[in-house]
Design a protein around this motif. Structure first.
Motif, PDB file in Angstrom:
ATOM      1  N   HIS A   1     -29.194  13.080  11.740  1.00 36.45           N
ATOM      2  CA  HIS A   1     -29.399  13.266  13.177  1.00 36.45           C
ATOM      3  C   HIS A   1     -29.377  14.757  13.509  1.00 36.45           C
ATOM      4  CE1 HIS A   1     -29.228   9.036  14.353  1.00 36.45           C
ATOM      5  NE2 HIS A   1     -28.247   8.887  13.486  1.00 36.45           N
ATOM      6  N   GLU A   2     -30.231  15.133  14.439  1.00 34.47           N
ATOM      7  CA  GLU A   2     -30.362  16.544  14.811  1.00 34.47           C
ATOM      8  C   GLU A   2     -29.053  17.120  15.340  1.00 34.47           C
ATOM      9  OE1 GLU A   2     -32.986  17.957  18.187  1.00 34.47           O
ATOM     10  OE2 GLU A   2     -34.344  18.260  16.481  1.00 34.47           O
ATOM     11  N   ASN A   3     -28.250  16.277  15.999  1.00 35.40           N
ATOM     12  CA  ASN A   3     -26.994  16.756  16.600  1.00 35.40           C
ATOM     13  C   ASN A   3     -25.778  16.510  15.703  1.00 35.40           C
ATOM     14  OD1 ASN A   3     -26.739  14.015  16.763  1.00 35.40           O
ATOM     15  ND2 ASN A   3     -26.543  13.912  19.006  1.00 35.40           N
ATOM     16  N   ALA A   4     -26.031  16.199  14.411  1.00 30.58           N
ATOM     17  CA  ALA A   4     -24.920  15.866  13.508  1.00 30.58           C
ATOM     18  C   ALA A   4     -24.208  17.097  12.963  1.00 30.58           C
ATOM     19  CB  ALA A   4     -25.435  15.012  12.346  1.00 30.58           C
ATOM     20  N   GLY A   5     -24.794  18.273  13.167  1.00 30.06           N
ATOM     21  CA  GLY A   5     -24.183  19.486  12.627  1.00 30.06           C
ATOM     22  C   GLY A   5     -24.368  19.625  11.123  1.00 30.06           C
ATOM     23  N   ILE A   6     -25.330  18.918  10.573  1.00 30.96           N
ATOM     24  CA  ILE A   6     -25.637  18.990   9.142  1.00 30.96           C
ATOM     25  C   ILE A   6     -27.038  19.577   8.995  1.00 30.96           C
ATOM     26  CG2 ILE A   6     -25.994  17.659   7.015  1.00 30.96           C
ATOM     27  CD1 ILE A   6     -24.123  15.519   8.194  1.00 30.96           C
ATOM     28  N   ASN A   7     -27.131  20.705   8.278  1.00 33.46           N
ATOM     29  CA  ASN A   7     -28.411  21.393   8.155  1.00 33.46           C
ATOM     30  C   ASN A   7     -28.858  21.602   6.714  1.00 33.46           C
ATOM     31  OD1 ASN A   7     -28.908  22.091  11.081  1.00 33.46           O
ATOM     32  ND2 ASN A   7     -26.894  23.044  10.788  1.00 33.46           N
ATOM     33  N   SER A   8     -28.079  21.106   5.776  1.00 32.68           N
ATOM     34  CA  SER A   8     -28.443  21.285   4.370  1.00 32.68           C
ATOM     35  C   SER A   8     -27.869  20.148   3.543  1.00 32.68           C
ATOM     36  CB  SER A   8     -27.923  22.620   3.835  1.00 32.68           C
ATOM     37  OG  SER A   8     -26.501  22.590   3.766  1.00 32.68           O
ATOM     38  N   ILE A   9     -28.421  19.960   2.370  1.00 33.55           N
ATOM     39  CA  ILE A   9     -27.930  18.934   1.450  1.00 33.55           C
ATOM     40  C   ILE A   9     -26.480  19.228   1.063  1.00 33.55           C
ATOM     41  CG2 ILE A   9     -28.189  17.978  -0.873  1.00 33.55           C
ATOM     42  CD1 ILE A   9     -30.309  16.933   0.992  1.00 33.55           C
ATOM     43  N   GLU A  10     -26.148  20.509   0.891  1.00 38.62           N
ATOM     44  CA  GLU A  10     -24.770  20.884   0.519  1.00 38.62           C
ATOM     45  C   GLU A  10     -23.746  20.327   1.503  1.00 38.62           C
ATOM     46  OE1 GLU A  10     -27.405  24.157  -1.183  1.00 38.62           O
ATOM     47  OE2 GLU A  10     -27.331  22.918   0.620  1.00 38.62           O
ATOM     48  N   GLN A  11     -24.138  20.240   2.777  1.00 39.31           N
ATOM     49  CA  GLN A  11     -23.211  19.777   3.808  1.00 39.31           C
ATOM     50  C   GLN A  11     -23.019  18.260   3.815  1.00 39.31           C
ATOM     51  OE1 GLN A  11     -25.279  21.905   7.049  1.00 39.31           O
ATOM     52  NE2 GLN A  11     -23.328  22.928   7.471  1.00 39.31           N
ATOM     53  N   LEU A  12     -23.696  17.580   2.887  1.00 42.02           N
ATOM     54  CA  LEU A  12     -23.499  16.132   2.764  1.00 42.02           C
ATOM     55  C   LEU A  12     -22.280  15.788   1.907  1.00 42.02           C
ATOM     56  CD1 LEU A  12     -27.145  14.762   2.311  1.00 42.02           C
ATOM     57  CD2 LEU A  12     -25.715  14.703   4.365  1.00 42.02           C
ATOM     58  N   LYS A  13     -21.612  16.785   1.363  1.00 40.57           N
ATOM     59  CA  LYS A  13     -20.424  16.521   0.554  1.00 40.57           C
ATOM     60  C   LYS A  13     -19.409  15.732   1.373  1.00 40.57           C
ATOM     61  CE  LYS A  13     -17.063  18.684  -2.512  1.00 40.57           C
ATOM     62  NZ  LYS A  13     -16.606  19.950  -3.154  1.00 40.57           N
ATOM     63  N   GLY A  14     -18.963  14.587   0.813  1.00 43.19           N
ATOM     64  CA  GLY A  14     -18.010  13.733   1.497  1.00 43.19           C
ATOM     65  C   GLY A  14     -18.620  12.822   2.552  1.00 43.19           C
ATOM     66  N   LYS A  15     -19.937  12.883   2.712  1.00 42.91           N
ATOM     67  CA  LYS A  15     -20.610  12.085   3.744  1.00 42.91           C
ATOM     68  C   LYS A  15     -21.215  10.804   3.154  1.00 42.91           C
ATOM     69  CE  LYS A  15     -20.012  15.400   6.812  1.00 42.91           C
ATOM     70  NZ  LYS A  15     -19.090  15.246   7.956  1.00 42.91           N
ATOM     71  N   LYS A  16     -21.584   9.903   4.047  1.00 35.53           N
ATOM     72  CA  LYS A  16     -22.181   8.626   3.648  1.00 35.53           C
ATOM     73  C   LYS A  16     -23.708   8.708   3.692  1.00 35.53           C
ATOM     74  CE  LYS A  16     -18.357   5.783   5.424  1.00 35.53           C
ATOM     75  NZ  LYS A  16     -17.981   4.718   6.396  1.00 35.53           N
ATOM     76  N   ILE A  17     -24.349   8.314   2.587  1.00 37.43           N
ATOM     77  CA  ILE A  17     -25.811   8.283   2.516  1.00 37.43           C
ATOM     78  C   ILE A  17     -26.254   6.839   2.311  1.00 37.43           C
ATOM     79  CG2 ILE A  17     -27.879   9.128   1.356  1.00 37.43           C
ATOM     80  CD1 ILE A  17     -26.296  11.484   0.340  1.00 37.43           C
ATOM     81  N   GLY A  18     -27.094   6.343   3.201  1.00 42.02           N
ATOM     82  CA  GLY A  18     -27.591   4.975   3.104  1.00 42.02           C
ATOM     83  C   GLY A  18     -28.879   4.908   2.291  1.00 42.02           C
ATOM     84  N   VAL A  19     -28.927   4.012   1.318  1.00 42.51           N
ATOM     85  CA  VAL A  19     -30.112   3.844   0.466  1.00 42.51           C
ATOM     86  C   VAL A  19     -30.290   2.369   0.103  1.00 42.51           C
ATOM     87  CG1 VAL A  19     -29.863   6.138  -0.586  1.00 42.51           C
ATOM     88  CG2 VAL A  19     -28.836   4.154  -1.709  1.00 42.51           C
ATOM     89  N   LEU A  20     -31.473   2.045  -0.387  1.00 43.89           N
ATOM     90  CA  LEU A  20     -31.691   0.779  -1.080  1.00 43.89           C
ATOM     91  C   LEU A  20     -31.539   1.100  -2.557  1.00 43.89           C
ATOM     92  CD1 LEU A  20     -34.816  -0.630   0.819  1.00 43.89           C
ATOM     93  CD2 LEU A  20     -32.394  -0.759   1.428  1.00 43.89           C
ATOM     94  N   LYS A  21     -30.607   0.464  -3.203  1.00 37.11           N
ATOM     95  CA  LYS A  21     -30.209   0.818  -4.566  1.00 37.11           C
ATOM     96  C   LYS A  21     -31.398   0.817  -5.531  1.00 37.11           C
ATOM     97  CE  LYS A  21     -26.541  -0.211  -7.897  1.00 37.11           C
ATOM     98  NZ  LYS A  21     -25.404  -1.125  -8.186  1.00 37.11           N
ATOM     99  N   GLY A  22     -31.602   1.956  -6.184  1.00 35.80           N
ATOM    100  CA  GLY A  22     -32.655   2.062  -7.187  1.00 35.80           C
ATOM    101  C   GLY A  22     -34.028   2.380  -6.640  1.00 35.80           C
ATOM    102  N   GLY A  23     -34.140   2.546  -5.322  1.00 35.66           N
ATOM    103  CA  GLY A  23     -35.439   2.835  -4.709  1.00 35.66           C
ATOM    104  C   GLY A  23     -35.888   4.272  -4.937  1.00 35.66           C
ATOM    105  N   ASN A  24     -37.160   4.527  -4.619  1.00 28.21           N
ATOM    106  CA  ASN A  24     -37.697   5.880  -4.802  1.00 28.21           C
ATOM    107  C   ASN A  24     -36.930   6.914  -3.977  1.00 28.21           C
ATOM    108  OD1 ASN A  24     -38.655   4.872  -2.348  1.00 28.21           O
ATOM    109  ND2 ASN A  24     -40.784   5.449  -2.706  1.00 28.21           N
ATOM    110  N   HIS A  25     -36.539   6.553  -2.770  1.00 23.44           N
ATOM    111  CA  HIS A  25     -35.787   7.443  -1.898  1.00 23.44           C
ATOM    112  C   HIS A  25     -34.374   7.692  -2.437  1.00 23.44           C
ATOM    113  CE1 HIS A  25     -35.117   3.305  -0.865  1.00 23.44           C
ATOM    114  NE2 HIS A  25     -33.957   3.627  -0.326  1.00 23.44           N
ATOM    115  N   HIS A  26     -33.803   6.678  -3.103  1.00 21.26           N
ATOM    116  CA  HIS A  26     -32.495   6.831  -3.743  1.00 21.26           C
ATOM    117  C   HIS A  26     -32.593   7.907  -4.828  1.00 21.26           C
ATOM    118  CE1 HIS A  26     -28.907   4.723  -5.994  1.00 21.26           C
ATOM    119  NE2 HIS A  26     -28.596   5.922  -5.541  1.00 21.26           N
TER     120      HIS A  26
END
Length: 324
Positions: free
Chosen positions: A128-153
């Protein structure tokens, strides 16, 4: 004496009638079997390139001259489509890279017969634009939603590692389908969403987001593949070649008529045309042969899946690529 002759005649007549019925039934069964053998069964998922082939009629025209009809069978996702391929319910189909890797790890019988052009812009990791996250590095400790084994995963894994993190530095939330992904992201039950077109385009259009992987080259082509039932390929390689030829012709038509493709896919999926337009316009359609660079990229993905435990054993992609 006369009575005996009449009885014998009736018995003989009934034998002829029964025999004739048996012959007619056998002839009908043989004709039915012959007709069923002259049907090529194609598996497809809503929204993929085989939908365009299905609507174009190119395949029917090509196979008609060879004495074959086409039967189209719809599947919800790549895993069920490939299951249909293994069990002989379809002869040919189209599914994502991860589906093929998982199937091979399960020692399922199939072969790779072709691939789509790369579509790296068709996957991404959004916040989200207002999440205060601007880089992949800032995803440390965060939750990432995926479909297991998918191309996006897979893209998310590459992005995480490229940023100097490990896959254990984030919390992976495995969801069931694209709709569940969207809901989890909108309600902020997850911090980031890794997703794929056209659902990726839908989130970009409808919500205010930042694509953390935009413009980055992770060496991931994001191809989907054409698969064939192994026995069908061995018995009819010429038919597989005709299917791929018709698909490529249909793809060239799609490149020249993207407005029509947008309408077709929009109607099929029930997704607004402006969303489908975004997804369609950032890709090109064509069929590629299974060249060494394509096999190498798929092998790299399979190796990563094994290393992080997504598949139970190492596989060699070349074992499922026919020798020409």
């Amino acid at each position: 004496m006369v009575r005996k002759l009449i009885l014998s005649a009736l018995i003989a007549l009934s034998f002829i009638v029964v025999s004739g019925c048996g012959e007619n039934k056998s002839a009908q069964e043989n004709q039915s079997n012959e007709e069923s053998e002259n049907v090529v069964r194609i598996g497809f998922q809503k929204g993929n390139t085989l939908n365009i082939l299905k609507e174009s009629g190119f395949l029917e025209k090509k196979l008609e001259s060879e004495g074959y009809k086409v039967e189209w069978r719809e599947f919800v996702h790549g895993g069920t489509l490939l299951e249909g391929l293994f069990t002989g319910h379809i002869d040919f189909g189209h599914a994502a890279d991860g589906s093929g890797i998982s199937a091979q790890a399960g020692n399922k019988p199939f072969v790779y017969v072709g691939a789509d052009l790369p579509n790296p812009e068709g996957v991404g990791v959004l916040v989200h634009e207002n999440a205060g996250i601007n880089s992949i590095e800032q995803l440390k400790g965060k939750k990432i939603g995926v479909l297991k084994g998918g191309n996006h995963h897979y893209l998310a894994i590459l992005a995480i590692e490229d940023a100097g993190l490990t896959i254990d530095d984030v919390e992976w939330v495995y969801l069931e389908d694209a709709a569940q992904q969207r809901t989890a992201f909108e309600t902020k039950k997850i911090d980031a969403l890794a997703t794929y077109d056209p659902f990726f385009a839908g989130v970009e259009v409808d919500l205010e987001t930042i694509n953390l992987t935009e413009g980055k080259d992770y060496g991931y082509p994001n191809r989907t593949f054409y698969y064939a039932n192994e026995e069908f390929y061995n018995e009819h390689p010429e038919l597989v070649a005709l299917i791929l030829e018709a698909t490529d012709e249909s793809d060239q038509w799609a490149n020249e008529n993207k407005d029509e493709v947008v309408k077709l896919v929009s109607n099929m999926l029930g997704i607004e045309e402006n969303i489908i337009e975004r997804a369609v316009n950032r890709r090109e359609y064509a069929v590629d042969q299974m060249e060494e660079d394509i096999i190498k990229a798929q092998q790299k993905q399979a190796d990563v899946y094994y290393e992080i435990g997504l598949i139970p054993n190492k596989i060699d992609i070349k074992d499922r690529v026919p020798n020409e």
